[in-house]
Each structure stands twice: as structure tokens, then as C-alpha cells.
Design a protein around this motif. Structure first.
Motif, short mmCIF file in Angstrom:
data_model
loop_
_atom_site.label_atom_id
_atom_site.label_comp_id
_atom_site.label_asym_id
_atom_site.label_seq_id
_atom_site.Cartn_x
_atom_site.Cartn_y
_atom_site.Cartn_z
N ARG A 48 54.42 18.15 49.60
CA ARG A 48 53.62 17.14 49.30
C ARG A 48 53.19 18.19 48.66
O ARG A 48 52.22 18.49 48.74
CB ARG A 48 53.25 15.99 49.90
CG ARG A 48 53.99 15.55 50.52
CD ARG A 48 53.38 13.69 50.92
NE ARG A 48 54.50 13.41 51.85
CZ ARG A 48 54.24 12.99 53.04
NH1 ARG A 48 53.57 13.04 53.65
NH2 ARG A 48 54.88 12.20 53.42
N LEU A 58 48.81 12.17 44.49
CA LEU A 58 49.98 12.33 44.70
C LEU A 58 51.19 12.90 43.42
O LEU A 58 51.30 11.92 42.42
CB LEU A 58 51.51 11.46 45.99
CG LEU A 58 52.81 12.35 45.87
CD1 LEU A 58 52.73 13.20 46.75
CD2 LEU A 58 53.41 11.22 46.33
N SER A 61 56.24 14.94 46.47
CA SER A 61 56.49 14.50 47.68
C SER A 61 58.05 15.04 47.67
O SER A 61 58.94 14.35 46.95
CB SER A 61 56.42 13.28 47.95
OG SER A 61 57.14 13.42 49.84
#
Length: 102
Positions: A48, A58, A61
Motif C-alpha cells: 500500500r 491511502l 493498494s
């Protein structure tokens, strides 16, 4: 005349291949220790990428990858999955927009 038509046909068939995109991936190599001891064997890993070391957003991923680890050492390509819903998700990361954390 026939030679010109043949060359033109060949050129037309090659043009789409010339515009193909270069894969956007990072060849990542690392070392994994468990309680200070290198591990070996096949293990599942998810890579990630975040925009901060702690409590970051994030950015990307990957899919679960089974990697083979020998004496703690492994190598994998990061960026080849499409788990973020788009095959372009990895290449669309703004790499010049600050630090990135794997």
C-alpha cells in the motif's frame, strides 16, 4: 505500386503497437525479519502507498501477492495490480506531490 501498398499496410499495422504505454511499476526489494530472524518460504503480502508515515491517506493498494522469501530477502513489482478499481490508479499517483510511504 504493389510494394508501396504493402509497406503502407505494414506501417498501419505497427502504429497501434508504437503507442502502447510503458508499464508503471516499481521493482521493490526488501528484507523481512521476525523477532530479528530472517524468514523464508512463501508469504502473502499487500503493498500500500500512503501520503504520510502515520495516519496518512491511502493513495494506492495492491492485490494480495504470494511472494517467495529466502533468508529474509524478497523482490516484487509494486504497481501491477488493479485493486483500486482502475489499471491506471498507480500511474495516476502524483509522485511529485510530496513524500510517499510504502
Amino acid at each position: 505500386m504493389r510494394t508501396i501498398i504493402l509497406l503502407f499496410s505494414l506501417l498501419i499495422s505497427v502504429i497501434p503497437q508504437l503507442s502502447a504505454r510503458v508499464p508503471c511499476m516499481i521493482n521493490y526489494q526488501g528484507k523481512i525479519l521476525q523477532s530479528g530472524v530472517p524468514i523464508s518460504g512463501s508469504h502473502n503480502i499487500i503493498f500500500r502507498i500512503y501520503d504520510a508515515a502515520v495516519a496518512g491517506s491511502l493513495l494506492w493498494s495492491g492485490d494480495v501477492q504470494t511472494i517467495h522469501i529466502t533468508n529474509g530477502l524478497f523482490s516484487s513489482y509494486v504497481g501491477e495490480s488493479t485493486s483500486m478499481g482502475s489499471p491506471d490508479a498507480f500511474s495516476n499517483i502524483n509522485w511529485g506531490g510530496g513524500d510517499r510511504y510504502l
